[in-house]
Design a protein around this motif. Structure first.
Motif, short mmCIF file in Angstrom:
data_model
loop_
_atom_site.label_atom_id
_atom_site.label_comp_id
_atom_site.label_asym_id
_atom_site.label_seq_id
_atom_site.Cartn_x
_atom_site.Cartn_y
_atom_site.Cartn_z
N PRO A 130 -38.10 -63.75 0.19
CA PRO A 130 -37.27 -62.75 0.90
C PRO A 130 -37.40 -62.82 2.42
O PRO A 130 -36.41 -62.68 3.13
N ASP A 131 -38.60 -63.07 2.93
CA ASP A 131 -38.78 -63.10 4.38
C ASP A 131 -38.12 -64.31 5.02
O ASP A 131 -37.71 -64.26 6.18
N LEU A 132 -38.04 -65.41 4.28
CA LEU A 132 -37.45 -66.63 4.84
C LEU A 132 -35.93 -66.65 4.73
O LEU A 132 -35.25 -67.27 5.54
N VAL A 133 -35.39 -65.98 3.71
CA VAL A 133 -33.94 -66.00 3.48
C VAL A 133 -33.24 -64.86 4.20
O VAL A 133 -32.09 -65.00 4.64
N GLU A 134 -33.93 -63.72 4.36
CA GLU A 134 -33.32 -62.52 4.97
C GLU A 134 -32.73 -62.82 6.35
O GLU A 134 -33.37 -63.47 7.18
N GLY A 135 -31.50 -62.38 6.56
CA GLY A 135 -30.85 -62.54 7.86
C GLY A 135 -30.17 -63.87 8.06
O GLY A 135 -29.58 -64.12 9.10
N ARG A 136 -30.26 -64.76 7.08
CA ARG A 136 -29.61 -66.08 7.19
C ARG A 136 -28.34 -66.11 6.36
O ARG A 136 -28.20 -65.38 5.38
N GLN A 137 -27.42 -66.95 6.76
CA GLN A 137 -26.17 -67.14 6.03
C GLN A 137 -26.32 -68.33 5.09
O GLN A 137 -27.05 -69.28 5.39
N ALA A 138 -25.62 -68.26 3.99
CA ALA A 138 -25.62 -69.37 3.03
C ALA A 138 -24.27 -70.09 3.11
O ALA A 138 -23.23 -69.46 3.27
N ARG A 139 -24.34 -71.40 3.02
CA ARG A 139 -23.12 -72.22 3.00
C ARG A 139 -23.24 -73.28 1.92
O ARG A 139 -24.35 -73.68 1.55
N LEU A 140 -22.10 -73.70 1.43
CA LEU A 140 -22.03 -74.79 0.47
C LEU A 140 -21.26 -75.94 1.11
O LEU A 140 -20.23 -75.73 1.75
N GLU A 141 -21.77 -77.14 0.89
CA GLU A 141 -21.09 -78.34 1.39
C GLU A 141 -20.91 -79.29 0.21
O GLU A 141 -21.89 -79.64 -0.46
N ALA A 142 -19.68 -79.70 -0.02
CA ALA A 142 -19.39 -80.65 -1.10
C ALA A 142 -19.74 -82.06 -0.62
O ALA A 142 -19.33 -82.47 0.47
N VAL A 143 -20.54 -82.77 -1.42
CA VAL A 143 -20.91 -84.15 -1.09
C VAL A 143 -20.77 -85.01 -2.34
O VAL A 143 -20.90 -84.53 -3.46
N THR A 144 -20.49 -86.28 -2.12
CA THR A 144 -20.43 -87.24 -3.22
C THR A 144 -21.58 -88.21 -3.04
O THR A 144 -21.70 -88.87 -2.01
N LEU A 145 -22.45 -88.25 -4.03
CA LEU A 145 -23.60 -89.16 -4.00
C LEU A 145 -23.29 -90.39 -4.83
O LEU A 145 -22.79 -90.29 -5.96
N ASP A 146 -23.55 -91.56 -4.28
CA ASP A 146 -23.27 -92.83 -4.97
C ASP A 146 -23.96 -92.85 -6.34
O ASP A 146 -25.16 -92.63 -6.45
N GLY A 147 -23.18 -93.11 -7.35
CA GLY A 147 -23.70 -93.25 -8.70
C GLY A 147 -24.06 -91.94 -9.37
O GLY A 147 -24.47 -91.93 -10.53
N GLN A 148 -23.97 -90.81 -8.65
CA GLN A 148 -24.36 -89.54 -9.24
C GLN A 148 -23.21 -88.54 -9.33
O GLN A 148 -23.29 -87.55 -10.05
N GLY A 149 -22.20 -88.72 -8.51
CA GLY A 149 -21.06 -87.82 -8.56
C GLY A 149 -21.08 -86.77 -7.46
O GLY A 149 -21.72 -86.92 -6.43
N GLU A 150 -20.35 -85.68 -7.71
CA GLU A 150 -20.17 -84.64 -6.70
C GLU A 150 -21.18 -83.51 -6.88
O GLU A 150 -21.47 -83.10 -8.01
N TYR A 151 -21.67 -83.03 -5.74
CA TYR A 151 -22.63 -81.92 -5.72
C TYR A 151 -22.23 -80.92 -4.64
O TYR A 151 -21.48 -81.25 -3.71
N LEU A 152 -22.75 -79.73 -4.77
CA LEU A 152 -22.61 -78.70 -3.74
C LEU A 152 -24.00 -78.45 -3.15
O LEU A 152 -24.90 -78.00 -3.86
N ARG A 153 -24.15 -78.75 -1.89
CA ARG A 153 -25.44 -78.52 -1.22
C ARG A 153 -25.52 -77.07 -0.75
O ARG A 153 -24.64 -76.60 -0.03
#
Length: 193
Positions: A130-153
């Motif tokens: 809670p102390d490390l996450v509080e006050g921060r924004q979360a974002r998702l970034e779509a990435v394609t990893l070779d041989g593994q497919g699509e992920y959301l970071r």
């Protein structure tokens, strides 16, 4: 007795005639407000008036304070500075630059294939850190990893500097979590109601 009163009357008139003045009473000074500051100001004014008449050299010792007080009174009431505005969530980037890297830094904490899992992962991170996450924004970034497919970071930020992001990552890795410094691009992962 009446003769005595009659004889004093001309004497009083002659005194007025010789001085050319009539006896005048000074109006009473207005009462000082019953506040501590008003009473302190009144006492200070009387002390300064006394020193200005009988010991003006002592006023040289407090000249800087008198100058400051004079400036403060000339400026009028002191207005408190406005309260700092809370950090607001960054708006999503315009479509034409949505894929451009952010100028802010972030930290990559997890990757998911499904957005619902990213929400659950964020809730877990908030509960664990809670102390490390509080006050921060979360974002998702779509990435394609070779041989593994699509992920959301899943990213947290923003951090003004890479050093700030690295310091946050050290706290996460010290607690046994994955963390990597990255740019803070992606789209906001808004709270679900």
């Amino acid at each position: 007795m009446a003769a005595m009163a009659v004889s004093l009357f001309p004497l009083a008139l002659s005194a007025c005639a010789t001085t050319g003045e009539t006896a005048q009473l000074e109006p009473p000074a207005p009462a000082v407000a019953p506040t501590r500051n008003a009473q302190l100001a009144d006492a200070l004014a009387r002390e300064l008036a006394h020193l200005s008449r009988f010991d003006p050299d002592r006023l040289d010792q407090v000249q800087a304070e008198m100058d400051a007080l004079g400036l403060a009174l000339a400026r009028g009431p002191v207005v408190a500075p406005p309260a700092p505005t809370p950090i607001q969530e960054l708006p999503p980037p315009p479509p034409e630059i949505a894929q451009a890297p952010s100028l802010f830094h972030g930290i990559h904490l997890a990757s998911y294939r499904i957005e619902d899992n990213a929400y659950a992962g964020l809730a877990t991170l908030r509960a664990m850190f809670p102390d490390l996450v509080e006050g921060r924004q979360a974002r998702l970034e779509a990435v394609t990893l070779d041989g593994q497919g699509e992920y959301l970071r899943l990213k947290l930020g923003p951090f003004d500097s890479r050093a700030g992001a690295q310091q946050a990552c050290q706290a996460f890795t010290a607690a046994g979590a994955f963390c990597q410094t990255v740019d803070f691009s992606g789209y906001p992962l808004t709270d679900r109601d």
